[in-house]
Motif scaffolding. Structure first.
Motif, short mmCIF file in Angstrom:
data_model
loop_
_atom_site.label_atom_id
_atom_site.label_comp_id
_atom_site.label_asym_id
_atom_site.label_seq_id
_atom_site.Cartn_x
_atom_site.Cartn_y
_atom_site.Cartn_z
N GLY A 124 13.14 -0.31 8.06
CA GLY A 124 12.79 -0.90 6.07
C GLY A 124 11.92 -2.59 6.71
O GLY A 124 11.18 -2.84 5.49
N LYS A 125 12.75 -3.51 6.58
CA LYS A 125 11.85 -5.17 7.32
C LYS A 125 10.91 -5.04 7.88
O LYS A 125 9.64 -4.94 7.39
CB LYS A 125 12.70 -5.59 8.17
CG LYS A 125 14.37 -6.11 7.41
CD LYS A 125 15.11 -6.61 8.29
CE LYS A 125 15.97 -7.28 7.31
NZ LYS A 125 17.31 -8.24 7.93
N ALA A 126 10.09 -3.67 8.41
CA ALA A 126 9.32 -3.73 9.54
C ALA A 126 8.08 -3.52 8.64
O ALA A 126 7.10 -3.55 8.47
CB ALA A 126 9.04 -3.24 10.45
N LEU A 131 3.58 -4.43 4.44
CA LEU A 131 2.95 -4.45 3.18
C LEU A 131 2.94 -5.04 2.71
O LEU A 131 2.09 -5.72 1.73
CB LEU A 131 4.26 -3.50 2.47
CG LEU A 131 4.57 -2.15 2.51
CD1 LEU A 131 5.23 -1.59 1.87
CD2 LEU A 131 3.06 -1.53 2.24
N ALA A 132 3.46 -6.58 2.42
CA ALA A 132 3.83 -7.94 2.39
C ALA A 132 2.19 -8.42 2.85
O ALA A 132 1.45 -9.14 2.40
CB ALA A 132 4.63 -8.53 3.01
N ALA A 133 1.80 -8.07 4.44
CA ALA A 133 1.12 -8.84 4.76
C ALA A 133 -0.65 -8.03 4.44
O ALA A 133 -1.45 -8.54 4.01
CB ALA A 133 0.68 -8.97 6.25
N GLY A 456 -4.41 -17.87 7.13
CA GLY A 456 -3.40 -17.35 6.09
C GLY A 456 -3.25 -15.94 6.08
O GLY A 456 -3.31 -15.43 4.82
N VAL A 457 -3.71 -15.60 7.42
CA VAL A 457 -3.92 -13.94 7.59
C VAL A 457 -2.85 -13.30 8.07
O VAL A 457 -2.56 -14.75 9.16
CB VAL A 457 -4.93 -13.24 7.31
CG1 VAL A 457 -6.36 -13.46 6.61
CG2 VAL A 457 -5.39 -13.77 8.85
N HIS A 458 -2.84 -12.39 8.65
CA HIS A 458 -0.97 -11.54 8.84
C HIS A 458 -1.96 -11.52 10.60
O HIS A 458 -3.48 -11.56 10.77
CB HIS A 458 -0.77 -10.19 9.05
CG HIS A 458 0.86 -10.13 9.65
ND1 HIS A 458 1.07 -9.94 10.53
CD2 HIS A 458 1.95 -10.38 9.34
CE1 HIS A 458 1.18 -9.73 11.64
NE2 HIS A 458 2.80 -9.89 10.82
N ARG A 459 -1.80 -12.04 12.28
CA ARG A 459 -1.89 -11.72 13.40
C ARG A 459 -2.70 -10.26 13.71
O ARG A 459 -3.61 -10.14 13.82
CB ARG A 459 -0.80 -12.27 14.06
CG ARG A 459 0.76 -11.54 14.31
CD ARG A 459 1.09 -12.08 15.49
NE ARG A 459 2.20 -11.26 16.03
CZ ARG A 459 3.42 -10.92 15.17
NH1 ARG A 459 3.74 -12.20 13.95
NH2 ARG A 459 4.24 -10.24 15.62
#
Length: 496
Positions: A124-126, A131-133, A456-459
């Protein structure tokens, strides 16, 4: 590759989730690689579908599964449209029941084996992080789109309409108060004006208020259309119509609203061209619309680490009357006439490090002001590294003095610009955001984590962009020589 529509959140695919190494999931049945996972739901119910919306990755230990009800269980999940089923082994069952595996294969339900050491909460966290990214990237793109519209408005309403159509991935029309077409993007969109005549008549007769509409949304065989009036009250100053194949998401409506606001700003208040460009340039830098006119050309843009203290220093000094300052994230940007630049630099230097752009003309504005701001921010980054002491003021770095800038002066300008334009053309044609990401990646010397933080973005987002960039350019970005070549091209385009 088709560019993703603005504001259209793209959930992670089941294949992406299944491939996360820290989860150790094993795919037991074939699956569509693009099946989206919109959420994770844990359920031990024999029929969890009343509590599902569709698109979930359902996780279970199989507490109530038997050889008799496995097929009907799968049928219910498939009918509900879940993304897949994750079955934990080593809890209730040592392995997924064969009847469950067979039913999943026959009915096309993706089935994943969840190993005993992997808790459901980790899955769930993954998914939540993925989704947040995606959500953050959408918000970032929306902010960038608003800035691009403001920059386009500096060149006129036609450029603004063209940029809006590009951002939305559809068409746009700017109509005068009678409904006649002023600008159309693409040109063939002009023919759509006749279909909007009756809706324009509705807006013409309405007063902007809580009871009268200022916009109309339409849908039909040709897609979705949003029609908005331009103007603050009374007789409309014109109308903006946009059309897309799919309904506009909330973020895209915000972008359309920004375009209407910019067009209203251009039409409501009689002003000189210089005053209008000054106001739009102030908006571009984040200033309120009532900001004072910009200083006369040529100017320098300063990036000052002193922040709010710079505003106080300028207010107390006569030179401050001819400077335009605005707080920015992490620093304060100041636009100052070239003749007073050294004096203002000295004021700012007393408060913290300062980066100064090269002199630039701001008539017409175009990209010059934005380029100068970028130069100043690059110089400020270098100025922050300069040593300070009790008897030495904070560091000042001018963009022209940045290490490595001198090599550009040895190049033939026309040849160098031609080289840079040809090298970077595939990126401009695909998505200008790739240029921004490449610039950060090269500046970070190929360190993805540092570049992602700067953007400011996900890797993972940056990694995807760099993979696409390498494919388009046909170059290995891990090669230092290639990165040096790209740095020169990017520097040339930033300083034409």
């Amino acid at each position: 590759m088709r560019r993703r529509a603005l504001g259209s959140l793209m959930p992670p695919t089941l294949a992406t989730v299944a491939a996360l190494p820290q989860l150790g999931l094993r795919l037991l049945t074939a699956t569509r690689p693009d099946a989206p996972v919109r959420w994770v739901a844990v359920s031990e119910l024999e029929d969890p579908t009343p509590f599902l919306e569709g698109g979930e990755l359902v996780l279970t230990t199989g507490m109530r599964l038997t050889s008799e009800n496995a097929a009907s269980y799968v049928t219910r999940l498939v009918t509900r449209g879940v993304a897949g089923l994750g079955f934990a082994v080593g809890v209730i069952h040592a392995a997924p029941p064969p009847e469950l595996v067979d039913a999943a294969r026959q009915q096309g339900l993706p089935l994943l084996e969840v190993p005993r050491p992997t808790p459901f909460i980790a899955i769930g966290k993954a998914v939540s992080r993925l989704l947040a990214a995606e959500w953050y990237e959408d918000v970032t793109r929306a902010f960038q789109a608003q800035r691009e519209l403001t920059r386009a408005a500096l060149r006129g309403p036609g450029t603004l309409v063209a940029r809006l159509a590009r951002e939305l991935g559809g068409w746009a029309l700017l109509l005068d108060p009678s409904g006649a077409v002023r600008h159309a993007e693409p040109a063939r969109a002009r023919q759509r004006a006749a279909d909007l005549a009756s809706e324009i008549a509705r807006l013409q007769g309405a007063r902007p208020s809580t009871t009268g509409p200022s916009s109309i949304a339409l849908s039909g065989r040709d897609g979705y259309v949003v029609l908005q009036r331009i103007g603050l009250g009374g007789r409309p100053r014109g109308y903006l119509a946009v059309g897309t194949d799919d309904p506009l998401p909330h973020v895209a409506h915000t972008i359309v609203g920004s375009a209407v606001a910019l067009l209203t700003l251009q039409s409501e208040t009689p002003r000189t061209g210089r005053e209008l460009r000054a106001t739009l340039a102030a908006l571009l830098l984040g200033l309120p619309p009532h900001s004072p006119a910009l200083p006369p050309s040529p100017v320098r843009v300063l990036a000052c680490a002193g922040g709010a203290a710079i505003l106080d220093a300028l207010e107390a000094d006569p030179a401050g009357e001819r400077a335009l300052a605005v707080p920015m994230p992490g620093h304060c940007a100041v636009i100052v006439p070239e003749g007073q630049a050294d004096h203002v630099i000295a004021l700012a230097q007393a408060q913290g490090p300062v980066g100064a752009s090269d002199p630039t003309d701001i008539e017409p504005f175009g990209d010059a002001l934005n380029d100068a701001l970028r130069q100043a921010e690059q110089a400020l980054t270098a100025a922050r590294r300069l040593r300070t002491s009790a008897d030495r003021p904070h560091g000042v770095m001018r963009h022209s003095d940045l290490p490595g800038q001198g090599i550009l002066g040895l190049l033939d300008r026309d040849l160098a610009q031609g080289f840079a334009a040809a090298l970077l053309a595939p990126l401009h044609a695909e998505d200008p955001a790739l240029i921004t990401s490449l610039r950060a990646y090269v500046a970070a010397n190929g360190q993805g984590e540092a570049a992602a933080r700067a953007l400011g973005v996900h890797r993972h987002t940056l990694r995807t962009r760099m993979r696409k960039t390498a494919e388009l350019l046909g170059r290995d970005l891990d090669d230092p020589a290639i990165r040096a070549e790209l740095w020169i091209a990017l520097a040339i385009t930033a300083n034409p």
